[in-house]
Design a protein around this motif. Structure first.
Motif, PDB file in Angstrom:
ATOM      1  N   MET A  80      91.684  76.111  48.920  1.00  0.00           N
ATOM      2  CA  MET A  80      92.488  77.185  49.468  1.00  0.00           C
ATOM      3  C   MET A  80      92.880  78.230  48.429  1.00  0.00           C
ATOM      4  O   MET A  80      92.800  79.438  48.697  1.00  0.00           O
ATOM      5  N   PRO A  81      93.328  77.859  47.190  1.00  0.00           N
ATOM      6  CA  PRO A  81      93.722  78.886  46.218  1.00  0.00           C
ATOM      7  C   PRO A  81      92.608  79.869  45.875  1.00  0.00           C
ATOM      8  O   PRO A  81      92.865  81.061  45.682  1.00  0.00           O
ATOM      9  N   SER A  82      91.362  79.390  45.804  1.00  0.00           N
ATOM     10  CA  SER A  82      90.249  80.276  45.473  1.00  0.00           C
ATOM     11  C   SER A  82      89.962  81.258  46.609  1.00  0.00           C
ATOM     12  O   SER A  82      89.708  82.439  46.387  1.00  0.00           O
ATOM     13  N   VAL A  83      89.997  80.767  47.846  1.00  0.00           N
ATOM     14  CA  VAL A  83      89.775  81.633  48.991  1.00  0.00           C
ATOM     15  C   VAL A  83      90.908  82.654  49.100  1.00  0.00           C
ATOM     16  O   VAL A  83      90.681  83.836  49.376  1.00  0.00           O
ATOM     17  N   LEU A  84      92.141  82.203  48.848  1.00  0.00           N
ATOM     18  CA  LEU A  84      93.274  83.132  48.866  1.00  0.00           C
ATOM     19  C   LEU A  84      93.120  84.198  47.788  1.00  0.00           C
ATOM     20  O   LEU A  84      93.403  85.377  48.027  1.00  0.00           O
ATOM     21  N   THR A  85      92.656  83.792  46.613  1.00  0.00           N
ATOM     22  CA  THR A  85      92.448  84.749  45.530  1.00  0.00           C
ATOM     23  C   THR A  85      91.425  85.807  45.932  1.00  0.00           C
ATOM     24  O   THR A  85      91.615  87.004  45.707  1.00  0.00           O
ATOM     25  N   GLY A  86      90.328  85.370  46.533  1.00  0.00           N
ATOM     26  CA  GLY A  86      89.307  86.318  46.972  1.00  0.00           C
ATOM     27  C   GLY A  86      89.812  87.255  48.049  1.00  0.00           C
ATOM     28  O   GLY A  86      89.536  88.464  48.026  1.00  0.00           O
ATOM     29  N   ALA A  91      90.259  91.432  48.006  1.00  0.00           N
ATOM     30  CA  ALA A  91      89.650  92.297  49.019  1.00  0.00           C
ATOM     31  C   ALA A  91      90.673  93.174  49.725  1.00  0.00           C
ATOM     32  O   ALA A  91      90.366  94.305  50.123  1.00  0.00           O
ATOM     33  N   ASN A  92      91.890  92.662  49.890  1.00  0.00           N
ATOM     34  CA  ASN A  92      92.916  93.421  50.609  1.00  0.00           C
ATOM     35  C   ASN A  92      94.282  93.076  50.018  1.00  0.00           C
ATOM     36  O   ASN A  92      94.842  92.027  50.305  1.00  0.00           O
ATOM     37  N   ARG A  93      94.807  93.966  49.205  1.00  0.00           N
ATOM     38  CA  ARG A  93      96.089  93.721  48.555  1.00  0.00           C
ATOM     39  C   ARG A  93      97.276  94.145  49.408  1.00  0.00           C
ATOM     40  O   ARG A  93      98.427  94.048  48.988  1.00  0.00           O
ATOM     41  N   GLU A  94      97.014  94.635  50.605  1.00  0.00           N
ATOM     42  CA  GLU A  94      98.088  95.107  51.470  1.00  0.00           C
ATOM     43  C   GLU A  94      98.702  93.988  52.306  1.00  0.00           C
ATOM     44  O   GLU A  94      99.779  94.157  52.881  1.00  0.00           O
ATOM     45  N   LEU A  95      98.033  92.853  52.385  1.00  0.00           N
ATOM     46  CA  LEU A  95      98.539  91.750  53.191  1.00  0.00           C
ATOM     47  C   LEU A  95      99.524  90.885  52.397  1.00  0.00           C
ATOM     48  O   LEU A  95      99.537  90.905  51.164  1.00  0.00           O
ATOM     49  N   ILE A  96     100.348  90.150  53.123  1.00  0.00           N
ATOM     50  CA  ILE A  96     101.278  89.195  52.530  1.00  0.00           C
ATOM     51  C   ILE A  96     100.624  87.818  52.621  1.00  0.00           C
ATOM     52  O   ILE A  96     100.364  87.320  53.722  1.00  0.00           O
ATOM     53  N   PHE A 117      94.472  75.180  42.024  1.00  0.00           N
ATOM     54  CA  PHE A 117      95.888  75.534  41.951  1.00  0.00           C
ATOM     55  C   PHE A 117      96.234  76.141  40.603  1.00  0.00           C
ATOM     56  O   PHE A 117      96.891  77.197  40.514  1.00  0.00           O
ATOM     57  N   ALA A 118      95.776  75.486  39.533  1.00  0.00           N
ATOM     58  CA  ALA A 118      96.116  75.939  38.185  1.00  0.00           C
ATOM     59  C   ALA A 118      95.615  77.354  37.927  1.00  0.00           C
ATOM     60  O   ALA A 118      96.342  78.200  37.378  1.00  0.00           O
ATOM     61  N   HIS A 119      94.392  77.651  38.315  1.00  0.00           N
ATOM     62  CA  HIS A 119      93.830  78.976  38.013  1.00  0.00           C
ATOM     63  C   HIS A 119      94.435  80.071  38.887  1.00  0.00           C
ATOM     64  O   HIS A 119      94.591  81.209  38.439  1.00  0.00           O
ATOM     65  N   ALA A 120      94.790  79.752  40.112  1.00  0.00           N
ATOM     66  CA  ALA A 120      95.450  80.760  40.955  1.00  0.00           C
ATOM     67  C   ALA A 120      96.810  81.130  40.380  1.00  0.00           C
ATOM     68  O   ALA A 120      97.200  82.309  40.375  1.00  0.00           O
ATOM     69  N   ILE A 121      97.533  80.130  39.857  1.00  0.00           N
ATOM     70  CA  ILE A 121      98.843  80.400  39.273  1.00  0.00           C
ATOM     71  C   ILE A 121      98.701  81.174  37.968  1.00  0.00           C
ATOM     72  O   ILE A 121      99.388  82.174  37.735  1.00  0.00           O
ATOM     73  N   ARG A 122      97.794  80.742  37.089  1.00  0.00           N
ATOM     74  CA  ARG A 122      97.680  81.406  35.785  1.00  0.00           C
ATOM     75  C   ARG A 122      97.160  82.832  35.911  1.00  0.00           C
ATOM     76  O   ARG A 122      97.447  83.684  35.069  1.00  0.00           O
ATOM     77  N   ARG A 123      96.425  83.124  36.967  1.00  0.00           N
ATOM     78  CA  ARG A 123      95.939  84.483  37.181  1.00  0.00           C
ATOM     79  C   ARG A 123      97.020  85.400  37.753  1.00  0.00           C
ATOM     80  O   ARG A 123      96.827  86.610  37.822  1.00  0.00           O
ATOM     81  N   GLY A 124      98.131  84.827  38.166  1.00  0.00           N
ATOM     82  CA  GLY A 124      99.216  85.637  38.676  1.00  0.00           C
ATOM     83  C   GLY A 124      98.954  86.233  40.045  1.00  0.00           C
ATOM     84  O   GLY A 124      99.381  87.358  40.332  1.00  0.00           O
ATOM     85  N   VAL A 125      98.256  85.505  40.904  1.00  0.00           N
ATOM     86  CA  VAL A 125      97.935  86.005  42.244  1.00  0.00           C
ATOM     87  C   VAL A 125      99.234  86.230  43.033  1.00  0.00           C
ATOM     88  O   VAL A 125     100.122  85.378  43.040  1.00  0.00           O
ATOM     89  N   ASN A 126      99.326  87.367  43.672  1.00  0.00           N
ATOM     90  CA  ASN A 126     100.515  87.704  44.455  1.00  0.00           C
ATOM     91  C   ASN A 126     100.485  86.912  45.768  1.00  0.00           C
ATOM     92  O   ASN A 126      99.778  87.273  46.707  1.00  0.00           O
ATOM     93  N   MET A 127     101.267  85.829  45.817  1.00  0.00           N
ATOM     94  CA  MET A 127     101.211  84.935  46.973  1.00  0.00           C
ATOM     95  C   MET A 127     102.470  84.085  47.023  1.00  0.00           C
ATOM     96  O   MET A 127     103.200  83.949  46.036  1.00  0.00           O
ATOM     97  N   THR A 128     102.722  83.508  48.174  1.00  0.00           N
ATOM     98  CA  THR A 128     103.694  82.431  48.318  1.00  0.00           C
ATOM     99  C   THR A 128     102.907  81.152  48.554  1.00  0.00           C
ATOM    100  O   THR A 128     102.105  81.076  49.483  1.00  0.00           O
ATOM    101  N   HIS A 176     108.967  88.061  46.744  1.00  0.00           N
ATOM    102  CA  HIS A 176     108.723  88.086  45.301  1.00  0.00           C
ATOM    103  C   HIS A 176     107.344  88.671  44.979  1.00  0.00           C
ATOM    104  O   HIS A 176     106.338  88.235  45.553  1.00  0.00           O
ATOM    105  N   PRO A 177     107.258  89.639  44.078  1.00  0.00           N
ATOM    106  CA  PRO A 177     105.956  90.191  43.680  1.00  0.00           C
ATOM    107  C   PRO A 177     105.310  89.346  42.585  1.00  0.00           C
ATOM    108  O   PRO A 177     105.693  89.408  41.426  1.00  0.00           O
ATOM    109  N   GLY A 178     104.349  88.535  42.956  1.00  0.00           N
ATOM    110  CA  GLY A 178     103.703  87.663  41.994  1.00  0.00           C
ATOM    111  C   GLY A 178     103.557  86.261  42.553  1.00  0.00           C
ATOM    112  O   GLY A 178     103.825  86.015  43.731  1.00  0.00           O
ATOM    113  N   PRO A 179     103.131  85.313  41.719  1.00  0.00           N
ATOM    114  CA  PRO A 179     102.934  83.937  42.193  1.00  0.00           C
ATOM    115  C   PRO A 179     104.261  83.222  42.411  1.00  0.00           C
ATOM    116  O   PRO A 179     105.006  82.964  41.473  1.00  0.00           O
TER     117      PRO A 179
END
Length: 256
Positions: free
Chosen positions: A90-96, A100-105, A123-134, A206-209
């Motif tokens: 899931m974290p990799s798909v969420l990152t992609g 593709a679309n930074r306007e979504l929450i 999980f580790a790479h999605a967090i360290r990359r700072g993906v904007n997500m909850t 929150h803006p960020g991970p």
């Protein structure tokens, strides 16, 4: 999953939010999880948080992996975007999707088996990359779909329903998220709605991970004496769960 829709009827006195939506508009299908499952309480908290934040449902993208927790996105925000990925990815798909679309929450929902075992690297790479997500982990300490084996977050010394003692150290997702650079980290309890709803609201804004580890008892396989993730145990230790750790200021130490 279930595709049984809830009735459209609602009480005429229900108050709409700032967008004119009722709380029912943020719900999903009827849950097929076990009665009393902590995951349903987390779904209810997400519904309440989205309703109070006046979130437009079409601006939310919810993603999940595999497991009991990953069924839950079907039970909230039925009018939002959704994608159920393969186990741990899931974290990799969420990152992609985020690229593709930074306007979504983006709201990722996972379990301790999905994120702390097969998906730990994701999980580790999605967090360290700072993906904007909850990112919400519904942590029950067992593999519920495969009859209650210990998961990677099972505490050492805890007992299974059959009386087997866990001798492995637990992975602490909160400590890991902090180490990896998450800028919003919290731990809560599915049975504490007064605490969980404000935390989810804060994470969504929150803006960020933003990461929330939510203890969520499994009523079928991990809600017995000897479990450290049962309703009784967590309620007895809720003060420790809710405690804020403050690091006092110290004089600097200088070395050559």
């Amino acid at each position: 999953m279930t595709y049984i829709a809830k009735p459209k009827l609602h009480h005429p006195a229900l108050a709409p939010n700032g967008l004119g939506y009722l709380r029912r508009d943020y719900e999903g299908s009827v849950s097929t999880l076990c009665a009393g499952c902590g995951h349903d309480s987390i779904s209810a908290a997400i519904i309440q948080a989205a309703y109070e934040l006046d979130l437009p449902p079409h601006r939310v993208a919810k993603l999940s992996g595999i497991g009991c927790s990953s069924k839950t996105p079907d039970y909230f925000l039925g009018n939002s975007h959704g994608f159920n990925t393969v186990h741990g990815r899931m974290p990799s798909v969420l990152t992609g999707a985020n690229l593709a679309n930074r306007e979504l929450i983006y709201l990722g929902v996972s379990g301790d088996g999905d994120s702390a075992s097969i998906g730990l690297g994701q999980f580790a790479h999605a967090i360290r990359r700072g993906v904007n997500m909850t990112y919400i982990v519904e942590n029950n300490g067992v593999y519920g779909l495969t009859k209650g084996q210990f998961s990677a977050t099972s505490d050492r010394g805890s007992k299974s329903k059959r009386g087997v003692v866990n001798h492995d150290s637990a992975i602490d997702m909160v400590s890991l998220a902090l180490q990896l650079g998450a800028t919003f980290v919290a731990r809560s309890f599915s049975g504490d709605k007064a605490q969980l709803v404000p935390l989810i609201k804060a994470a969504l804004r929150h803006p960020g991970p933003a990461f929330i580890d939510t203890l969520s008892p499994c009523v079928q396989f991990n809600n017995h004496a000897g479990s450290t993730k049962s309703y009784d145990y967590v309620r007895e230790h809720n003060e420790a769960v809710n405690r804020l750790d403050v690091i006092a200021e110290r004089q600097p130490i200088e070395v050559d």
